[in-house]
Design an enzyme around this catalytic site. Structure first.
Site, mmCIF file in Angstrom:
data_model
loop_
_atom_site.group_PDB
_atom_site.id
_atom_site.type_symbol
_atom_site.label_atom_id
_atom_site.label_comp_id
_atom_site.label_asym_id
_atom_site.label_seq_id
_atom_site.Cartn_x
_atom_site.Cartn_y
_atom_site.Cartn_z
ATOM 1 N N TYR A 188 -12.828 45.620 -20.650
ATOM 2 C CA TYR A 188 -12.404 46.834 -19.416
ATOM 3 C C TYR A 188 -11.034 47.140 -20.204
ATOM 4 C CZ TYR A 188 -10.647 49.201 -15.293
ATOM 5 O OH TYR A 188 -10.668 49.982 -14.779
HETATM 6 N N1 LIG Z 1 -8.787 51.107 -8.839
HETATM 7 C C1 LIG Z 1 -8.094 50.172 -9.715
HETATM 8 O O1 LIG Z 1 -7.623 49.908 -9.736
HETATM 9 C C2 LIG Z 1 -8.051 51.371 -11.164
HETATM 10 C C3 LIG Z 1 -7.168 51.016 -12.130
HETATM 11 C C4 LIG Z 1 -7.406 52.018 -12.510
HETATM 12 C C5 LIG Z 1 -8.105 52.468 -12.767
HETATM 13 N N2 LIG Z 1 -9.214 53.079 -12.360
HETATM 14 C C6 LIG Z 1 -10.099 53.433 -12.546
HETATM 15 O O2 LIG Z 1 -10.873 54.314 -11.086
HETATM 16 C C7 LIG Z 1 -12.100 55.207 -11.516
HETATM 17 C C8 LIG Z 1 -13.362 54.231 -10.253
HETATM 18 O O3 LIG Z 1 -12.436 53.299 -9.853
HETATM 19 P P1 LIG Z 1 -12.906 52.977 -8.157
HETATM 20 O O4 LIG Z 1 -11.342 52.221 -7.626
HETATM 21 O O5 LIG Z 1 -12.875 53.442 -7.638
HETATM 22 O O6 LIG Z 1 -13.925 51.813 -8.677
HETATM 23 P P2 LIG Z 1 -15.512 52.054 -7.072
HETATM 24 O O7 LIG Z 1 -16.007 51.066 -7.928
HETATM 25 O O8 LIG Z 1 -14.940 52.719 -5.775
HETATM 26 O O9 LIG Z 1 -15.857 53.172 -8.257
HETATM 27 C C9 LIG Z 1 -17.139 53.563 -9.653
HETATM 28 C C10 LIG Z 1 -18.335 54.256 -9.248
HETATM 29 O O10 LIG Z 1 -18.694 54.223 -10.176
HETATM 30 C C11 LIG Z 1 -19.889 54.285 -10.539
HETATM 31 N N3 LIG Z 1 -20.755 53.762 -11.424
HETATM 32 C C12 LIG Z 1 -20.633 52.755 -11.908
HETATM 33 N N4 LIG Z 1 -21.831 52.894 -13.214
HETATM 34 C C13 LIG Z 1 -21.840 53.692 -13.386
HETATM 35 C C14 LIG Z 1 -23.300 54.769 -13.977
HETATM 36 N N5 LIG Z 1 -23.499 53.888 -15.203
HETATM 37 N N6 LIG Z 1 -23.319 55.865 -13.629
HETATM 38 C C15 LIG Z 1 -22.529 56.142 -12.852
HETATM 39 N N7 LIG Z 1 -21.835 56.191 -12.245
HETATM 40 C C16 LIG Z 1 -21.074 55.476 -12.256
HETATM 41 C C17 LIG Z 1 -19.879 53.416 -8.751
HETATM 42 O O11 LIG Z 1 -21.463 53.637 -8.220
HETATM 43 C C18 LIG Z 1 -18.950 53.102 -8.283
HETATM 44 O O12 LIG Z 1 -19.604 54.665 -6.948
HETATM 45 C C19 LIG Z 1 -13.406 53.584 -12.694
HETATM 46 O O13 LIG Z 1 -13.252 53.811 -13.916
HETATM 47 C C20 LIG Z 1 -11.872 52.589 -12.753
HETATM 48 O O14 LIG Z 1 -12.207 51.938 -13.818
HETATM 49 C C21 LIG Z 1 -9.103 51.927 -11.415
HETATM 50 O O1 LIG Z 2 -5.323 47.297 -14.781
HETATM 51 C C1 LIG Z 2 -6.009 47.960 -13.486
HETATM 52 C C2 LIG Z 2 -6.779 48.439 -13.336
HETATM 53 O O2 LIG Z 2 -7.517 48.999 -14.267
HETATM 54 C C3 LIG Z 2 -8.084 48.083 -12.553
HETATM 55 O O3 LIG Z 2 -8.000 48.238 -11.135
HETATM 56 C C4 LIG Z 2 -8.210 46.234 -12.447
HETATM 57 O O4 LIG Z 2 -8.082 45.660 -14.025
HETATM 58 C C5 LIG Z 2 -9.385 45.716 -12.115
HETATM 59 O O5 LIG Z 2 -9.907 44.234 -12.121
#
Ligand SMILES: NC(=O)c1ccc[n+]([C@@H]2O[C@H](COP(=O)([O-])OP(=O)(O)OC[C@H]3O[C@@H](n4cnc5c(N)ncnc54)[C@H](O)[C@@H]3O)[C@@H](O)[C@H]2O)c1
Ligand SMILES: OC[C@@H](O)C(O)[C@H](O)CO
Length: 282
Positions: A188
């Site tokens: 990741y």
């Molecule tokens: N939540 C956090 O703390 C956090 C922190 C940093 C970055 N992010 C990033 O933000 C983004 C969204 O995170 P979130 O917390 O809303 O998670 P989430 O799991 O709610 O959303 C992710 C979405 O991506 C979709 N997805 C997965 N694989 C896919 C594919 N192959 N094609 C199309 N869609 C696909 C899933 O169905 C889901 O709806 C992610 O990229 C995550 O890495 C999240």
């Molecule tokens: O660094 C925070 C995120 O990118 C992420 O939500 C976390 O590491 C997922 O467990």
């Protein structure tokens, strides 16, 4: 690569007209123009982003996701709040350029020209590097990195064909800047770090077409992504190591995101905005 010139209309400053009132200038500053595509559109952060884009004037949205049923739930919720806007969902696996092309064609047909792409589709796993199956490593990079590239490439071709310019945002993470702790997330972290470089590279290549490419880097946000088994102890470590002592609320990402895609962000390009409550000061 063609460099932008000072007289390129696609990259011109476009300050608000002088005859606007203060309220109109504020609205203009944070106006989200036209239609946006949001990948991972069924997710938690994407839903908050969708609401913010609509609040700031987006005329239409296409939520692309692997999980169309869940995306449709988001569409229903958004429609009830914004009945005057066009909000659609497309079933798309961002790893598949054929699915992307067909979703783009359908989105343009229904919504019209596109202005914004926001890539939220992403997956995370907590497998230690020593036992990481190659398939898991590849899947993480295929979705988080290659999927973002393929969507950006397709939308950039569309923006070029429209000759309108536009804005693309990748969702990186604080994991792109510092290794996550205490959970093991090498795949990741690596996929998110590569997005920072990809955004810079694409910004350099596409700026002369009026296409800005940036990243946003959330810290630990309170979403389902961080609720997996085994993350309970990790959550308390994250909070202890955060000067604000808590995770972020999904809403707290939306102001900086609106800044990136709105008129206010017209000179922000090839960079990354970190939204983490100060998690990286230690
Ligand atoms: N939540 C956090 O703390 C956090 C922190 C940093 C970055 N992010 C990033 O933000 C983004 C969204 O995170 P979130 O917390 O809303 O998670 P989430 O799991 O709610 O959303 C992710 C979405 O991506 C979709 N997805 C997965 N694989 C896919 C594919 N192959 N094609 C199309 N869609 C696909 C899933 O169905 C889901 O709806 C992610 O990229 C995550 O890495 C999240
Ligand atoms: O660094 C925070 C995120 O990118 C992420 O939500 C976390 O590491 C997922 O467990």
């Amino acid at each position: 690569m063609t460099l932008s010139t000072a007289d390129n209309p696609l990259t011109a400053p476009r300050p608000p007209p002088d005859n606007l009132s203060a309220a109109q200038r504020t609205a203009y500053r944070f106006q989200v123009n036209g239609n946006a595509i949001i990948t991972g559109g069924a997710g938690t952060l994407a839903l908050e982003a969708a609401k913010a884009f609509l609040e700031h004037g987006a005329s239409g949205l296409a939520l692309w996701d692997l999980n169309p049923e869940q995306a449709f739930e988001s569409v229903k919720q958004l429609h009830s709040q914004f009945p005057d806007r066009r909000i659609i969902t497309e079933a798309v696996d961002v790893r598949d350029e054929t699915q992307i092309a067909s979703a783009l064609e359908s989105s343009v047909k229904i919504l019209g020209t596109i202005s914004t792409l926001c890539c939220f589709a992403g997956v995370v796993g907590c497998t230690p590097a020593l036992s990481m199956p190659a398939a898991e490593w590849r899947r993480t990079h295929d979705i988080n990195l290659t999927g973002s590239f393929l969507c950006a490439q397709a939308v950039a071709r569309q923006l070029r064909a429209q000759n309108t310019g536009g804005s693309i945002v990748f969702t990186a993470s604080i994991s792109a800047h510092a290794t996550n702790f205490p959970q093991p997330q090498a795949a990741y972290n690596s996929s998110k770090t590569a997005l920072l470089s990809l955004a810079k590279s694409l910004a350099a290549e596409w700026s002369s077409y009026g296409i800005r490419v940036n990243c946003i880097s959330p810290g630990y946000m309170d979403t389902i992504l961080n609720e997996g088994a085994g993350l309970e102890r990790a959550r308390s470590v994250w909070n202890e190591r955060n000067p604000m002592g808590r995770m972020g609320h999904p809403w707290e990402l939306t102001g900086p995101l609106v800044l990136l895609v709105s008129n206010a962000g017209r000179y922000i390009n090839g960079t990354d905005v970190v939204v983490d409550g100060g998690a990286m000061v230690f």
